[in-house]
Design an enzyme around this catalytic site. Structure first.
Site, mmCIF file in Angstrom:
data_model
loop_
_atom_site.group_PDB
_atom_site.id
_atom_site.type_symbol
_atom_site.label_atom_id
_atom_site.label_comp_id
_atom_site.label_asym_id
_atom_site.label_seq_id
_atom_site.Cartn_x
_atom_site.Cartn_y
_atom_site.Cartn_z
ATOM 1 N N ARG A 226 0.851 -1.270 0.007
ATOM 2 C CA ARG A 226 -0.128 0.072 0.006
ATOM 3 C C ARG A 226 0.721 1.286 -0.040
ATOM 4 O O ARG A 226 1.826 1.247 0.621
ATOM 5 C CB ARG A 226 -0.858 0.054 1.256
ATOM 6 C CG ARG A 226 -2.028 -0.855 1.095
ATOM 7 C CD ARG A 226 -3.079 -0.452 -0.094
ATOM 8 N NE ARG A 226 -4.232 -1.345 0.164
ATOM 9 C CZ ARG A 226 -4.437 -2.371 -0.655
ATOM 10 N NH1 ARG A 226 -3.613 -2.570 -1.779
ATOM 11 N NH2 ARG A 226 -5.660 -3.064 -1.009
ATOM 12 N N HIS A 274 -0.498 0.434 -10.024
ATOM 13 C CA HIS A 274 -1.217 -0.790 -9.095
ATOM 14 C C HIS A 274 -1.783 -1.792 -10.042
ATOM 15 O O HIS A 274 -2.912 -2.123 -9.940
ATOM 16 C CB HIS A 274 -2.491 0.095 -8.460
ATOM 17 C CG HIS A 274 -2.928 -0.509 -7.275
ATOM 18 N ND1 HIS A 274 -3.501 -0.093 -6.038
ATOM 19 C CD2 HIS A 274 -2.970 -2.008 -6.992
ATOM 20 C CE1 HIS A 274 -3.709 -0.885 -5.135
ATOM 21 N NE2 HIS A 274 -3.264 -2.277 -5.721
#
Ligand code: OXD
Length: 311
Positions: A226, A274
């Site tokens: 993250r 991502h």
């Protein structure tokens, strides 16, 4: 549960909900799949499937809710959302495809770094033939859960020297593993540090100046967990002072990464949007359908999140 069919509410945010609706509708235990936003009566919805973010006030429309599932491996979007009740089981996707894709991405990043792929491409652009040499690397994996554990095993199989670090001690055949107090030792010898920790209040900002400075000079960082594990300014400082040799980043505090973010143009940073491992409806649906059967048959759901641990 007395009735054998359930209604589901799907909130997929930026993802196309259709493949999920189509797949879920095939389950013999599903009577209706609603897609948020909707004006329909949601009072019979038993299951809420969410990819982030969930609009405010959705949960209050679901008085019969019995189960919430993330549509990804991560559940941080649920853990940090105050509308999510604490007495309803939350599950996440654990899917072999997701795990293998993550491992493949990190292997790619490690090998591109080891084989100096960037330099090879620069040489190609200059029509310059030079047989670049390379060394074997010591790779440290932080987080040895479903994803990190698989990665560590594959790194061992590929012949890397592998260290692993997790909250509680884990055993990986062929790797040195460390827990809580072994962090300094874990970090001290790494050529590459891979972050696959879950995000919890304890791990926010863990990739900061203090931790990253404990790595060997020239260490390379790969963050695929993250964005808020990382303190962006600290990374830039350590790259600019040459303590770290580079970074490959797939996750960011704000996604999409804002156009004016200094990471975009930093010569030592490689960015991907991502995509290290993206949930595929085809394979994730198998797990969701298994859990739908379990909900209907009142047997425990698979891959439940421990709400105290936060993952
Ligand atoms: C996930 C992700 O959590 O894609 O699955 O980040």
């Amino acid at each position: 549960m007395d009735q054998q069919k359930i209604e589901i509410l799907l909130s997929t945010s930026v993802w196309n909900p259709q493949p999920w609706v189509d797949g879920l509708s095939l389950s013999e235990h599903v009577s209706k799949v609603h897609v948020w936003p909707t004006d329909a009566d949601l009072s019979n919805v038993k299951a809420l499937f969410v990819w982030k973010p969930l609009a405010e006030g959705v949960v209050t429309q679901l008085p019969n809710l019995k189960w919430i599932s993330s549509l990804g491996a991560g559940v941080d979007h649920l853990m940090t959302d105050p509308q999510i009740p604490s007495d309803i089981p939350i599950t996440r996707i654990v899917d072999p495809r997701l795990t293998i894709d993550m491992t493949n991405y990190v292997m790619m990043a490690v090998i591109m770094y080891q084989r100096k792929f960037k330099l090879l491409q620069e040489n190609q652009a200059k029509a310059h033939w030079e047989r670049i040499t390379y060394d074997n690397l010591t790779v440290g994996v932080m987080g040895l859960g479903e994803l990190g554990g698989h990665l560590a095993n594959q790194l061992v199989a590929a012949g890397f020297e592998v260290y692993g670090y997790s909250r509680t001690k884990n055993h990986i055949v062929g790797a040195e593993t460390y827990a809580e107090h072994g962090l300094e030792e874990f970090l001290s010898d790494l050529d590459v540090l891979v972050n696959l920790l879950p995000i919890t209040p304890k791990t926010v900002g863990i990739l900061n100046r203090d931790l990253l400075s404990q790595t060997k000079k020239g260490c390379y960082l790969i963050n695929v967990a993250r964005g808020n594990h990382l303190v962006d300014e600290d990374l830039i400082e350590l790259l600019d002072s040459n303590h770290l040799s580079g970074a490959m980043l797939d996750v960011f505090h704000q996604e999409p990464l804002p156009e004016n973010h200094p990471f975009w143009k930093h010569p030592k940073i490689t960015i991907t949007p991502h995509v290290a491992s993206v949930t595929s409806p085809q394979s994730a649906l198998n797990l969701l359908k298994e859990n739908i059967d379990r909900l209907v048959n009142e047997t425990p759901l698979l891959h439940q999140v421990d709400l105290n641990r936060g993952y």
